[in-house]
Enzyme design. Structure first.
Site, PDB file in Angstrom:
ATOM      1  N   ASP A  47     -48.943  -3.037   3.792  1.00  0.00           N
ATOM      2  CA  ASP A  47     -49.602  -1.745   3.620  1.00  0.00           C
ATOM      3  C   ASP A  47     -50.551  -1.539   4.794  1.00  0.00           C
ATOM      4  O   ASP A  47     -51.368  -2.417   5.103  1.00  0.00           O
ATOM      5  CB  ASP A  47     -50.378  -1.773   2.294  1.00  0.00           C
ATOM      6  CG  ASP A  47     -50.943  -0.422   1.899  1.00  0.00           C
ATOM      7  OD1 ASP A  47     -51.231   0.400   2.792  1.00  0.00           O
ATOM      8  OD2 ASP A  47     -51.123  -0.201   0.688  1.00  0.00           O
ATOM      9  N   GLY A  69     -47.635   6.356   6.968  1.00  0.00           N
ATOM     10  CA  GLY A  69     -48.471   7.312   6.244  1.00  0.00           C
ATOM     11  C   GLY A  69     -47.615   8.367   5.578  1.00  0.00           C
ATOM     12  O   GLY A  69     -46.394   8.421   5.756  1.00  0.00           O
ATOM     13  N   SER A 107     -49.069  15.679  14.595  1.00  0.00           N
ATOM     14  CA  SER A 107     -48.155  16.688  14.061  1.00  0.00           C
ATOM     15  C   SER A 107     -48.587  18.076  14.493  1.00  0.00           C
ATOM     16  O   SER A 107     -49.774  18.328  14.757  1.00  0.00           O
ATOM     17  CB  SER A 107     -48.153  16.621  12.524  1.00  0.00           C
ATOM     18  OG  SER A 107     -47.468  17.719  11.969  1.00  0.00           O
ATOM     19  N   TYR A 132     -52.924  17.110   4.947  1.00  0.00           N
ATOM     20  CA  TYR A 132     -52.072  16.349   5.860  1.00  0.00           C
ATOM     21  C   TYR A 132     -52.414  16.676   7.310  1.00  0.00           C
ATOM     22  O   TYR A 132     -52.554  15.777   8.146  1.00  0.00           O
ATOM     23  CB  TYR A 132     -50.604  16.671   5.557  1.00  0.00           C
ATOM     24  CG  TYR A 132     -49.625  16.175   6.583  1.00  0.00           C
ATOM     25  CD1 TYR A 132     -49.304  14.824   6.685  1.00  0.00           C
ATOM     26  CD2 TYR A 132     -48.986  17.064   7.450  1.00  0.00           C
ATOM     27  CE1 TYR A 132     -48.399  14.366   7.623  1.00  0.00           C
ATOM     28  CE2 TYR A 132     -48.068  16.621   8.387  1.00  0.00           C
ATOM     29  CZ  TYR A 132     -47.781  15.270   8.475  1.00  0.00           C
ATOM     30  OH  TYR A 132     -46.883  14.825   9.406  1.00  0.00           O
ATOM     31  N   SER A 161     -40.260  18.870  14.697  1.00  0.00           N
ATOM     32  CA  SER A 161     -39.273  18.606  13.643  1.00  0.00           C
ATOM     33  C   SER A 161     -38.253  17.616  14.189  1.00  0.00           C
ATOM     34  O   SER A 161     -37.342  18.005  14.922  1.00  0.00           O
ATOM     35  CB  SER A 161     -38.565  19.908  13.248  1.00  0.00           C
ATOM     36  OG  SER A 161     -39.508  20.941  12.990  1.00  0.00           O
ATOM     37  N   ARG A 170     -36.368  27.968  12.139  1.00  0.00           N
ATOM     38  CA  ARG A 170     -37.629  27.548  12.753  1.00  0.00           C
ATOM     39  C   ARG A 170     -37.405  26.371  13.702  1.00  0.00           C
ATOM     40  O   ARG A 170     -38.007  26.294  14.776  1.00  0.00           O
ATOM     41  CB  ARG A 170     -38.625  27.187  11.653  1.00  0.00           C
ATOM     42  CG  ARG A 170     -39.922  26.573  12.147  1.00  0.00           C
ATOM     43  CD  ARG A 170     -40.809  26.196  10.958  1.00  0.00           C
ATOM     44  NE  ARG A 170     -41.894  25.323  11.375  1.00  0.00           N
ATOM     45  CZ  ARG A 170     -43.014  25.733  11.949  1.00  0.00           C
ATOM     46  NH1 ARG A 170     -43.198  27.016  12.183  1.00  0.00           N
ATOM     47  NH2 ARG A 170     -43.946  24.866  12.295  1.00  0.00           N
TER      48      ARG A 170
END
Length: 266
Positions: A47, A69, A107, A132, A161, A170
């Site tokens: 972890d 994550g 991201s 997030y 993506s 998109r």
């Protein structure tokens, strides 16, 4: 060279494993889920929030690719524990082990509430669209801290993506092909300093700058446009006024991810 890849069982990690394989390189694959290692690979079930486990996983490591994550929105406590604290634990373990290069998976959702313009610049100021997204802003900030305070080379990838092929209209703009993802990762693992780079292919309809990526040696070769005829035939032309195309975060900016919806049982 030994590279520790966290989140190795996830989508991006699975796509990258064969593409990062090199003679003389060992990929140490870490995930909560058991991973079956192949040639040139080692597996660690652990972890990212466990400091002792992460300290052990850093033994003999030259670089870290932190993909671990939650990859979509979750309630705040989950995001805080895993995405934010987990990144701190990974960076602190890397620092103590003397690891000099770290690549962090950020991201586009770190800047999701920015309206789409002709081309979003590198280092676009944060406007996260979700908890997030907040975790990705924090990841970038932690990376900056560990670079400035401890001299660690850190590159943050604002991934769009990353799938085998674009799945919707998109993604004709936001797609990062698996091969380009590997090219970007290789460039990032070798980069000195601190960088925030858009994780995107050279898409004809692209929204984001590739200048900083190219500055660290990333040369994308793929373009989602080859998939455009089939997607448009199936789904029609993109609507620039829709949330999917008007905001960088797309549907992540919508009410379905309001906090009241996150805390209900699904």
């Amino acid at each position: 060279m030994r590279i520790l890849m966290t989140g190795a069982a996830g989508g991006v990690g699975t796509l990258l494993r064969p593409r990062l394989a090199r003679e003389g390189r060992v990929l140490r694959l870490l995930d909560l889920a058991a991973v079956e290692p192949g040639d040139g690979e080692e597996a660690v079930t652990a972890d990212v929030t466990d400091p002792e486990a992460m300290a052990g996983a850093m033994d003999g490591v030259d670089a870290v690719l932190h993909l671990g994550g939650y990859s979509v929105e979750h309630p705040w406590q989950d995001i805080l524990d895993v995405n934010i604290n987990g990144t701190y634990v990974v960076l602190e373990a890397a620092r103590k082990a003397g690891v000099r290069h770290v690549v962090l998976a950020s991201s586009n959702h770190a800047v999701g509430f920015h309206p789409r313009e002709a081309e979003a610049p590198d280092y676009l100021f944060p406007r996260p669209d979700t908890f997030y997204g907040v975790s990705k802003v924090t990841k970038e900030a932690l990376g900056s801290l560990y670079h400035d305070r401890y001299g660690m080379a850190v590159t943050c990838l604002r991934i769009g993506s990353c799938f085998a092929r674009p799945r919707d209209l998109r993604m004709l703009s936001t797609w990062l092909s698996p091969d380009d993802c590997a090219r970007l990762t290789e460039a990032s693992l070798a980069a000195d300093g601190y960088h925030v780079v858009w994780g995107v292919s050279a898409n004809t309809r692209g929204w984001w700058s590739l200048e900083e990526g190219r500055a660290i040696g990333y040369e994308p070769k793929d373009d989602a446009e080859v998939y455009a005829p089939d997607l448009i035939a199936e789904l029609g032309e993109p609507d620039p006024e829709s949330m999917e195309h008007a905001l960088l975060g797309g549907r992540f900016c919508g009410p379905a991810l309001d906090v009241d919806n996150l805390t209900r049982e699904r």
